[in-house]
Every structure is written in C-alpha cells, then in structure tokens.
Design a protein around this motif. Structure first.
Motif, PDB file in Angstrom:
ATOM      1  N   LEU B 146       0.852  -1.185   0.000  1.00  0.00           N
ATOM      2  CA  LEU B 146       0.000   0.000   0.000  1.00  0.00           C
ATOM      3  C   LEU B 146       0.893   1.241   0.000  1.00  0.00           C
ATOM      4  O   LEU B 146       1.813   1.333   0.812  1.00  0.00           O
ATOM      5  CB  LEU B 146      -0.900   0.034   1.248  1.00  0.00           C
ATOM      6  CG  LEU B 146      -1.842  -1.149   1.490  1.00  0.00           C
ATOM      7  CD1 LEU B 146      -2.562  -0.979   2.835  1.00  0.00           C
ATOM      8  CD2 LEU B 146      -2.864  -1.266   0.364  1.00  0.00           C
ATOM      9  N   LEU B 150      -0.512  10.357   4.521  1.00  0.00           N
ATOM     10  CA  LEU B 150      -0.614  10.190   5.977  1.00  0.00           C
ATOM     11  C   LEU B 150      -2.035   9.838   6.388  1.00  0.00           C
ATOM     12  O   LEU B 150      -2.246   9.176   7.400  1.00  0.00           O
ATOM     13  CB  LEU B 150      -0.187  11.486   6.689  1.00  0.00           C
ATOM     14  CG  LEU B 150       1.277  11.875   6.537  1.00  0.00           C
ATOM     15  CD1 LEU B 150       1.525  13.199   7.240  1.00  0.00           C
ATOM     16  CD2 LEU B 150       2.186  10.786   7.092  1.00  0.00           C
ATOM     17  N   ASP B 151      -3.012  10.294   5.629  1.00  0.00           N
ATOM     18  CA  ASP B 151      -4.405  10.009   5.953  1.00  0.00           C
ATOM     19  C   ASP B 151      -4.932   8.808   5.168  1.00  0.00           C
ATOM     20  O   ASP B 151      -6.136   8.631   5.015  1.00  0.00           O
ATOM     21  CB  ASP B 151      -5.285  11.250   5.758  1.00  0.00           C
ATOM     22  CG  ASP B 151      -5.138  11.882   4.363  1.00  0.00           C
ATOM     23  OD1 ASP B 151      -4.018  11.869   3.821  1.00  0.00           O
ATOM     24  OD2 ASP B 151      -6.135  12.384   3.829  1.00  0.00           O
ATOM     25  N   GLY B 152      -4.028   7.959   4.669  1.00  0.00           N
ATOM     26  CA  GLY B 152      -4.444   6.660   4.158  1.00  0.00           C
ATOM     27  C   GLY B 152      -5.088   6.664   2.789  1.00  0.00           C
ATOM     28  O   GLY B 152      -5.737   5.695   2.408  1.00  0.00           O
ATOM     29  N   GLN B 153      -4.887   7.720   2.007  1.00  0.00           N
ATOM     30  CA  GLN B 153      -5.479   7.764   0.677  1.00  0.00           C
ATOM     31  C   GLN B 153      -4.439   7.339  -0.364  1.00  0.00           C
ATOM     32  O   GLN B 153      -3.242   7.602  -0.209  1.00  0.00           O
ATOM     33  CB  GLN B 153      -5.976   9.183   0.352  1.00  0.00           C
ATOM     34  CG  GLN B 153      -6.958   9.721   1.381  1.00  0.00           C
ATOM     35  CD  GLN B 153      -8.222   8.898   1.451  1.00  0.00           C
ATOM     36  OE1 GLN B 153      -9.005   8.860   0.523  1.00  0.00           O
ATOM     37  NE2 GLN B 153      -8.431   8.211   2.571  1.00  0.00           N
ATOM     38  N   LEU B 156      -6.287  10.780  -5.646  1.00  0.00           N
ATOM     39  CA  LEU B 156      -7.321  11.808  -5.600  1.00  0.00           C
ATOM     40  C   LEU B 156      -8.642  11.190  -6.055  1.00  0.00           C
ATOM     41  O   LEU B 156      -8.662  10.077  -6.589  1.00  0.00           O
ATOM     42  CB  LEU B 156      -6.933  12.976  -6.507  1.00  0.00           C
ATOM     43  CG  LEU B 156      -5.691  13.769  -6.086  1.00  0.00           C
ATOM     44  CD1 LEU B 156      -5.502  14.980  -7.002  1.00  0.00           C
ATOM     45  CD2 LEU B 156      -5.836  14.253  -4.647  1.00  0.00           C
ATOM     46  N   ILE B 281      -4.133  14.203   1.838  1.00  0.00           N
ATOM     47  CA  ILE B 281      -4.942  14.254   0.618  1.00  0.00           C
ATOM     48  C   ILE B 281      -6.374  14.661   0.917  1.00  0.00           C
ATOM     49  O   ILE B 281      -6.996  15.396   0.173  1.00  0.00           O
ATOM     50  CB  ILE B 281      -4.888  12.892  -0.121  1.00  0.00           C
ATOM     51  CG1 ILE B 281      -3.505  12.718  -0.775  1.00  0.00           C
ATOM     52  CG2 ILE B 281      -5.994  12.794  -1.165  1.00  0.00           C
ATOM     53  CD1 ILE B 281      -3.341  11.447  -1.592  1.00  0.00           C
ATOM     54  N   GLY B 282      -6.904  14.200   2.056  1.00  0.00           N
ATOM     55  CA  GLY B 282      -8.308  14.499   2.341  1.00  0.00           C
ATOM     56  C   GLY B 282      -9.210  13.597   1.533  1.00  0.00           C
ATOM     57  O   GLY B 282      -8.963  12.399   1.407  1.00  0.00           O
ATOM     58  N   ARG B 283     -10.262  14.176   0.925  1.00  0.00           N
ATOM     59  CA  ARG B 283     -11.178  13.351   0.138  1.00  0.00           C
ATOM     60  C   ARG B 283     -10.422  12.722  -1.015  1.00  0.00           C
ATOM     61  O   ARG B 283      -9.746  13.413  -1.781  1.00  0.00           O
ATOM     62  CB  ARG B 283     -12.328  14.209  -0.386  1.00  0.00           C
ATOM     63  CG  ARG B 283     -13.486  13.407  -0.960  1.00  0.00           C
ATOM     64  CD  ARG B 283     -14.685  14.320  -1.204  1.00  0.00           C
ATOM     65  NE  ARG B 283     -14.406  15.333  -2.207  1.00  0.00           N
ATOM     66  CZ  ARG B 283     -14.663  15.212  -3.515  1.00  0.00           C
ATOM     67  NH1 ARG B 283     -15.212  14.105  -3.967  1.00  0.00           N
ATOM     68  NH2 ARG B 283     -14.371  16.177  -4.349  1.00  0.00           N
ATOM     69  N   SER B 286      -9.562   5.535  -0.725  1.00  0.00           N
ATOM     70  CA  SER B 286      -8.932   4.843   0.393  1.00  0.00           C
ATOM     71  C   SER B 286      -8.157   3.631  -0.109  1.00  0.00           C
ATOM     72  O   SER B 286      -8.436   3.082  -1.175  1.00  0.00           O
ATOM     73  CB  SER B 286      -9.992   4.404   1.410  1.00  0.00           C
ATOM     74  OG  SER B 286     -10.538   5.528   2.060  1.00  0.00           O
ATOM     75  N   ALA B 287      -7.175   3.217   0.709  1.00  0.00           N
ATOM     76  CA  ALA B 287      -6.275   2.133   0.308  1.00  0.00           C
ATOM     77  C   ALA B 287      -6.992   0.793   0.231  1.00  0.00           C
ATOM     78  O   ALA B 287      -6.653  -0.055  -0.584  1.00  0.00           O
ATOM     79  CB  ALA B 287      -5.103   2.045   1.285  1.00  0.00           C
ATOM     80  N   LEU B 288      -7.969   0.609   1.091  1.00  0.00           N
ATOM     81  CA  LEU B 288      -8.602  -0.698   1.215  1.00  0.00           C
ATOM     82  C   LEU B 288     -10.107  -0.595   1.068  1.00  0.00           C
ATOM     83  O   LEU B 288     -10.737   0.297   1.625  1.00  0.00           O
ATOM     84  CB  LEU B 288      -8.339  -1.295   2.605  1.00  0.00           C
ATOM     85  CG  LEU B 288      -7.095  -2.149   2.844  1.00  0.00           C
ATOM     86  CD1 LEU B 288      -7.205  -2.791   4.209  1.00  0.00           C
ATOM     87  CD2 LEU B 288      -6.950  -3.209   1.771  1.00  0.00           C
ATOM     88  N   GLY B 289     -10.696  -1.542   0.340  1.00  0.00           N
ATOM     89  CA  GLY B 289     -12.150  -1.673   0.308  1.00  0.00           C
ATOM     90  C   GLY B 289     -12.626  -2.497   1.485  1.00  0.00           C
ATOM     91  O   GLY B 289     -11.925  -2.663   2.490  1.00  0.00           O
ATOM     92  N   ASP B 290     -13.792  -3.047   1.357  1.00  0.00           N
ATOM     93  CA  ASP B 290     -14.435  -3.778   2.450  1.00  0.00           C
ATOM     94  C   ASP B 290     -13.705  -5.099   2.713  1.00  0.00           C
ATOM     95  O   ASP B 290     -13.583  -5.936   1.829  1.00  0.00           O
ATOM     96  CB  ASP B 290     -15.889  -4.063   2.064  1.00  0.00           C
ATOM     97  CG  ASP B 290     -16.709  -4.577   3.229  1.00  0.00           C
ATOM     98  OD1 ASP B 290     -16.138  -4.825   4.307  1.00  0.00           O
ATOM     99  OD2 ASP B 290     -17.930  -4.717   3.055  1.00  0.00           O
TER     100      ASP B 290
END
Lengths: 323, 323
Positions: B146, B150-153, B156, B281-283, B286-290
């Motif tokens: 991954l 820092l916020d896991g995104q 964009l 990054i903010g919105r 995300s790195a991972l789905g469900d």
C-alpha cells in the motif's frame, strides 16, 4: 537548557497570552533553583526561579529572552536579573514582542552581565510555539490529532471507534489535551459521541481546557440541544474565527473528519499528531474530509517529520508545518 | 550466516518450488566460497558453493538444512557436504520437507561432521518465507503493498496517484517486484492505469515477474479487451485460486483497493508493506475496500511490526502476520 525547556512545558496551555517560559539557576554544576511561568502568566519564570534563591555569580538558563517591560503585575525580568548579579545569562530564543525584542539582552549586557544567545533555540521555540504563533500569525498554534488504522480509517462505517489505539496512545492523547488551552471538535462528533473532552489523567484533572465546537456546518443541527447538553462550550463559526480568540495560545483539533478537513483546508494546522494502530479496517470512515486539494503536486512539501516513536503497540508521529 | 541470508535473496522469486537458500564457506575467518540457489532451483546453494572450492576442515554456513534426497537433477546436498569433509556445518532453519526433515543433519553427524543448528533461524525463515508458506499452508507467500498519504489515501477522487511517494520509495517498490514470482492487480486498476508491472531498475529488467489480474469482479469488464491488451497475463478468478498456482512461491498484491481488500478479507496476506508519504490528501480513494470487519476487536492482534525506516521523505513499514 533542556531542563529549562522541560520546566517550561509545565505552564503550557495555562499562561496565555504570556509565553510558557522555563528557567534554571546553576552554580558549580548544580541546579540551585528552578522556575516556570505560572498559570495565568505570573510570576514569570525568571521571577519564580529567583524567588528565595541567591543567583549572584551563578549561571541562569532561560528559554526566552527576559522581558524588558514593567507592568502592574511585576517588574521587568531583565531588571530582576540584573539586580541578582548572575555571572552569565544563557538565553534560548529571542523575544519578538516589540516591548522586548533585544532590549532584555541589551539591558543585561549594559549591567555588565555576560549573555549567551541561541542555545537550543529551535527546541525552545517548539515548546513555546503558541506564543510565537500568536505574535507571528496573530492566531493560536493549532495541533490536529488523528488516530487511525494503518489504512487511515478512524472508525467503522457505523461510527464505532472504541478502540483503535491502545491505552498508551490514549493516555498520551490526554496529555496533549492538558497542554492545550482549547479543544475543538466538529458538530458531527458532538452529535455522535457526546464527548466530554476532559483530561482523564491522575493529577491533571484540573487542567481540562476550554471546549469548543466548530459550528460552520450548522445545518440540521439544533443549537438548543448543544446549549442544553454542553452549556459551557464555546462556538466557533469557522476555522478562521480562531483569530478572534483571546487567552488561547494552544488549540487542539480532535476531529471528526469534517472539522479536521476544515482546519487543514484553511491551512491553519501547524502541527499534526498521528496515532496509528497496527490494524486494518478497510471500509470505514476516513480521517479527513475534503481539504480542497486540486492536484497531488500541491500536497507535497508542507509537512516535516518532527518526532516518531512507539506508544505501546501504536506508532506516534509528529509532523510540523514545513514553512 | 547474515552473509548467507543476504546471498539467499539473490534467488528469491526465481527458484520455486525450490527454496532460495544461501551458503558461505569460511576458513580461518575468511570467506573462501559462496553459493545460492540458482534460477530454476538448481544448482542448490551448497552445490553452488562447493563447486571448485576446497571445504575440507572449513566451516560451512547454510540457511536451510541440507537436503537428504537425491533427484535426477543432482545428488543430495547432505551427501555432497559429507564428501567435502568440512569441520562444521552451521544451519539456520530446519527443512520441513518430509524428504529431509532432520535426515540431512543426521546424515552429516553420522559422517562425523559437527552440526550447529538454529543460528539466525527467524531471519532465514523470513528470507525463504515463500518456501515455508508453501509447505505449511499449501499456497504462495503473499505480500500486500500500500502506498498512501498520511491520511491513508492512495489517489485523488479522479484516480490520479502520480506521485504520492518519492523516487526512493518507488525504486524500492520495483525491488519488491523483482523479489516476487507473480504480481497481482485488480480489474479496476488494469482498466484505469493499464499498468505494465515490469521491473524498471537497471540490471533487473530480466526479473519482471509473471503478471496476473484478479478477475473476481469481472462484471462490466470485457475479457477480450484484457486479452488483447495483456495477452501474457494470468487470470485469478479469486484470491483462493492462488492455492492452485504452480511455480509461484512469492506473490505481490499491488492493488487497487478492491484487490487488496479481497486478499486481506480472505486472510491471505502474510506481509504488509506500507509506503507513506508526508502529505495529506483528504477526500480521495482509500487504500482498502471492504474486508468484512464486523467489529474493532477482531482487527487487533493480527499484525506485528517487522521493519520501519525512511526511504527519502517517505516512511517504509513492514508488518507481518502475527500468528
């Protein structure tokens, strides 16, 4: 000087608008007295350290240039020190307050006292960041706290977040609260979690800061509910409203994603503290909402790693504004 | 033994189903010969090191117990070593293959050669993780990569992800590719990025692994398009299908969020590598789905930090399966 800086942290979050200064008096390699700016801003660290101590011929370490201005609440520290006749005064950071701004050091030298400047200046500035941010930017110093999984999630889709981080990280989060003058959370966090935002650490219960809610997204929310539930909370209509706060030098933004993004998007975050648990959440709630980032290039160069260590099983990282 | 383990990495990703072993022969404190399992699995590391070297009276360091079984491709390494008459054989990890499983060490001792076992066994097992995972779990060793903010995104909202991490982290990602037998990406990643998944590092271009696409979410996707575009790619109908792969001991899952979540949700990830850039990054994406996480308690205790260091401005972390 490291000891003086550590002492300065005792006042952090309770001395605004005065800086949280630390002072140590050393004679023959031994600390003979210590002082720090007391809650409410008085006495100043130097006066606190000199009280009852004989500083004649000693070395005085102080984290900020001694003030050169008298006030109704006490004499100028530069005059107090000159009268105490130390051999040397060692200063970490200069005081940019126009009432001092070099005059404190000049007055000591004029009195025949040796002055050494700039010792651990960066560390001292970091310990008194609220004071410097207030003087340089006209607003409080803002820390944004994020507690996430490895994949950056702060909760499950249903909002549950107890617990992502472990007890050591959560205790550290309460120390961060105790070092702030004010804690801010967003509207949604108040509605969902009804947080108390108090300091739940033995001996620090009396240090719970002022609490505030960011009301910029006030639609669908009843002010009456909040006023009934949290009558002593302050209301911030926008992140920019922190410029109008008086007596608040250290502000801690605890979330949620909307409030965090509002402060980050307004470029009002000076220090980012991350608690990261060694877990994966997958689909959940992301730490940050929209910060208005147009392209990735604009995201770079803004943050500099200042600290990184383990707190139990979690990693704690501090990033500071790079410019 | 550390040198032997480092040598063993030269074969990693190219020796399956044979283990990537390393071997060093030491006489009078000096290395007189080195060997490692060559691409395709032969010669074995011991045979490679013994070739042309005089091991009589020397110390032989080998990362895995020497094999006790002959094959059409060569004699048993235990017999080769016994004939070479070293003073000592130092072994890191025992070989759980039932054809060896202690017989290699027993045969050396029966020949009057001193054997020391268990030296740096954990490190050796980590270097040969694919071989052990194959024997113990009947499937390849799976690394999930991954690369996030820092916020896991990972991108964009429009999918753009060039670049989140810096050149050092991206080069490291190519080394990870070179150490894998196969790289897997998800359907959406193929559609969006048309990745080549080759190893773009000087001197390692010939090490590009087999490429595969996870087709479990094949709806709205034309197989014909992919077959025309990537005729040599393999198709994995589900994460569980990796159990049927032959000649693949090291598998690298590069994303996106759907493929990453499919492997994590199926509990098929053995090693998690994180590249984290010092940006927000903010919105975004995300790195991972469900991953099917029902409650936070179930998320804990699964990962153990194995490595953490800086790669340029980015932090690189390795987590390993805790149990």
């Amino acid at each position: 000087m490291a000891a003086a800086i550590a002492l300065s942290m005792r006042g952090r979050g309770r001395t605004a608008p005065n800086p949280n200064v630390g002072c140590v008096i050393v004679r023959d390699g031994k600390i003979v007295s210590r002082g720090w700016t007391r809650p409410g801003g008085r006495p100043h660290a130097e006066a606190d350290a000199l009280d009852g101590a004989d500083a004649a011929g000693a070395d005085v370490y102080v984290t900020l240039e001694p003030c050169a201005h008298e006030s109704a609440r006490g004499p100028a520290c530069a005059d107090l020190l000159a009268a105490a006749r130390p051999a040397r005064v060692i200063v970490a950071a200069p005081d940019p307050d126009p009432r001092t701004d070099g005059k404190g050091v000049a007055r000591l030298r004029a009195a025949g006292i040796e002055v050494v400047e700039g010792v651990m200046a960066d560390e001292a500035r970091r310990a008194m960041a609220g004071f410097f941010t207030r003087l340089e930017k006209g607003r409080p110093h803002v820390t944004l706290k994020l507690a996430t999984s490895l994949d950056g999630q702060v909760a499950l889709p249903d909002g549950s977040s107890q617990w992502i981080t472990g007890p050591e990280a959560r205790a550290h989060g309460h120390v961060e609260r105790a070092l702030a003058d004010m804690i801010v959370v967003g509207r949604a966090t108040v509605e969902a979690d009804h947080p108390t935002l108090d300091v739940r650490l033995s001996g620090l219960g009396n240090r719970s800061p002022v609490r505030a809610v960011l009301t910029h997204d006030w639609s669908n929310f009843s002010k009456l509910d909040l006023r009934a539930e949290q009558p002593d909370w302050r209301h911030l209509p926008s992140p920019e409203a922190i410029r109008d706060l008086e007596g608040i030098d250290y502000l801690l933004v605890e979330g949620g994603a909307g409030a965090a993004a509002a402060f980050a998007g307004a470029d009002l975050v000076d220090r980012l503290i991350l608690y990261r648990a060694p877990i994966l959440i997958g689909r959940g709630l992301s730490a940050l909402g929209d910060i208005g980032l147009g392209n990735l290039e604009n995201a770079h160069g803004r943050w500099r790693l200042a600290d990184s260590r383990m707190l139990g099983k979690d990693r704690f990282e501090v990033y500071e504004r790079a410019s």
